[in-house]
Design a protein around this motif. Structure first.
Motif, PDB file in Angstrom:
ATOM      1  N   MET A 139       0.850  -1.201   0.000  1.00  0.00           N
ATOM      2  CA  MET A 139       0.000   0.000   0.000  1.00  0.00           C
ATOM      3  C   MET A 139       0.879   1.242   0.000  1.00  0.00           C
ATOM      4  O   MET A 139       1.796   1.370   0.812  1.00  0.00           O
ATOM      5  N   ASP A 183      -2.502   4.981  -2.662  1.00  0.00           N
ATOM      6  CA  ASP A 183      -3.718   4.389  -2.115  1.00  0.00           C
ATOM      7  C   ASP A 183      -4.372   5.262  -1.056  1.00  0.00           C
ATOM      8  O   ASP A 183      -5.590   5.359  -0.974  1.00  0.00           O
ATOM      9  N   LEU A 231      -8.199  -1.353   8.112  1.00  0.00           N
ATOM     10  CA  LEU A 231      -8.271  -1.780   6.720  1.00  0.00           C
ATOM     11  C   LEU A 231      -8.721  -3.230   6.621  1.00  0.00           C
ATOM     12  O   LEU A 231      -8.338  -4.068   7.441  1.00  0.00           O
ATOM     13  N   GLY A 253      -8.727  -5.331   3.220  1.00  0.00           N
ATOM     14  CA  GLY A 253      -8.565  -5.316   1.769  1.00  0.00           C
ATOM     15  C   GLY A 253      -8.628  -3.895   1.250  1.00  0.00           C
ATOM     16  O   GLY A 253      -7.861  -3.031   1.658  1.00  0.00           O
ATOM     17  N   GLN A 254      -9.583  -3.638   0.366  1.00  0.00           N
ATOM     18  CA  GLN A 254      -9.759  -2.297  -0.194  1.00  0.00           C
ATOM     19  C   GLN A 254     -10.757  -1.460   0.598  1.00  0.00           C
ATOM     20  O   GLN A 254     -11.018  -0.309   0.256  1.00  0.00           O
ATOM     21  N   THR A 255     -11.310  -2.042   1.663  1.00  0.00           N
ATOM     22  CA  THR A 255     -12.295  -1.333   2.483  1.00  0.00           C
ATOM     23  C   THR A 255     -11.617  -0.658   3.667  1.00  0.00           C
ATOM     24  O   THR A 255     -10.785  -1.271   4.345  1.00  0.00           O
ATOM     25  N   SER A 268     -13.769   3.134   0.512  1.00  0.00           N
ATOM     26  CA  SER A 268     -12.813   2.251  -0.154  1.00  0.00           C
ATOM     27  C   SER A 268     -11.614   3.054  -0.627  1.00  0.00           C
ATOM     28  O   SER A 268     -11.681   4.271  -0.819  1.00  0.00           O
ATOM     29  N   LEU A 269     -10.521   2.345  -0.823  1.00  0.00           N
ATOM     30  CA  LEU A 269      -9.319   2.968  -1.366  1.00  0.00           C
ATOM     31  C   LEU A 269      -9.533   3.268  -2.850  1.00  0.00           C
ATOM     32  O   LEU A 269     -10.268   2.555  -3.524  1.00  0.00           O
TER      33      LEU A 269
END
Length: 261
Positions: free
Chosen positions: A1, A112, A149, A151-153, A170-171
């Motif tokens: 990231m 990110d 965090l 994942g992407q959330t 989200s990222l």
């Protein structure tokens, strides 16, 4: 990231003086520090890297002396640092500053998460972070006091006057953090030695894809008409008496004399 932290070098508020002619802060000879809220952002980024992996890059827009602030962040544990510095950036308000920083982040690419302190202690506007998010077209959450965090959330706690608001996004995302999010670590001896050896890259306006009319004073619709130091409050009078009843009577007499009651 990939995490980018925006920091600002500010004058030590205990030493701030104002030029009565130009109505600007006198910065020459005034000690400078890393904006305290930005230190919380740096610490938050380092903790995220330690937990989830990645890299932390710290950037600052300012004069050459701002390298000292960036080196302090490296000494804390940041991986990379970058200074955005050019005479063309001078006199920038929050809009021009956010535009320039956003252009630098676009050049870094594939970022990110962007972390900023809630506000700078010299201007106290809390505008640069949200304005950067608008320039970059990404989600933003302000006054964040906790980050998790999955994942992407990104799950966040947002500080409010009477509690916390829990938000999921989200990222990629831009966050501004409060002082309650953590306690910034002190630079280590090893980290300080590493920072002192580091050559900080400097990007000028020529390195960025920008509109010159949106930089510095030219790109600043906000102008300060006047700035001043509020007069010191006159110290109140201490009423001395043998009893509370006597003191209350003396107070009432003084209020009557002053035509306040």
């Amino acid at each position: 990231m990939e995490i980018v932290v925006c920091v600002k070098q500010v004058p030590d508020t205990a030493e701030v003086k104002i030029d009565p002619v130009t109505n600007t802060l006198i910065r020459q000879g005034v000690p400078s520090i890393v904006n305290p809220f930005d230190k919380n952002a740096v610490e938050a980024a380092i903790q995220l890297r330690e937990k989830y992996g990645g890299r932390v890059t710290v950037i600052s827009m300012g004069p050459p002396q701002a390298q000292d602030a960036l080196k302090e962040c490296i000494a804390m544990g940041a991986d990379e640092a970058l200074l955005i510095s050019d005479r063309a950036f001078g006199g920038a308000d929050t809009l021009a500053t956010s535009y320039t920083l956003a252009a630098a982040i676009k050049k870094i690419d594939k970022v990110d998460m962007i972390l900023c302190g809630k506000q700078a202690i010299d201007g106290d506007t809390a505008q640069v972070g949200p304005e950067m998010a608008e320039h970059l077209g990404r989600a933003q959450v302000t006054c964040v006091s906790r980050i998790e965090l999955d994942g992407q959330t990104v799950r966040l706690e947002r500080e409010q006057e009477e509690g916390y608001e829990v938000i999921e996004t989200s990222l990629p995302v831009l966050l501004t953090v409060t002082k309650s999010i953590n306690e910034p670590r002190y630079p280590t001896v090893k980290g300080t030695m590493k920072a002192n050896r580091r050559q900080i890259p400097v990007w000028t306006a020529a390195e960025l894809t920008v509109d010159p009319q949106r930089l510095g004073l030219k790109g600043s619709p906000t102008q300060v008409r006047r700035i001043f130091t509020p007069p010191q409050r006159v110290q109140g009078e201490l009423i001395q008496a043998d009893t509370a009843r006597e003191a209350a009577g003396m107070l009432i007499n003084k209020l009557v004399e002053a035509k306040l009651v």
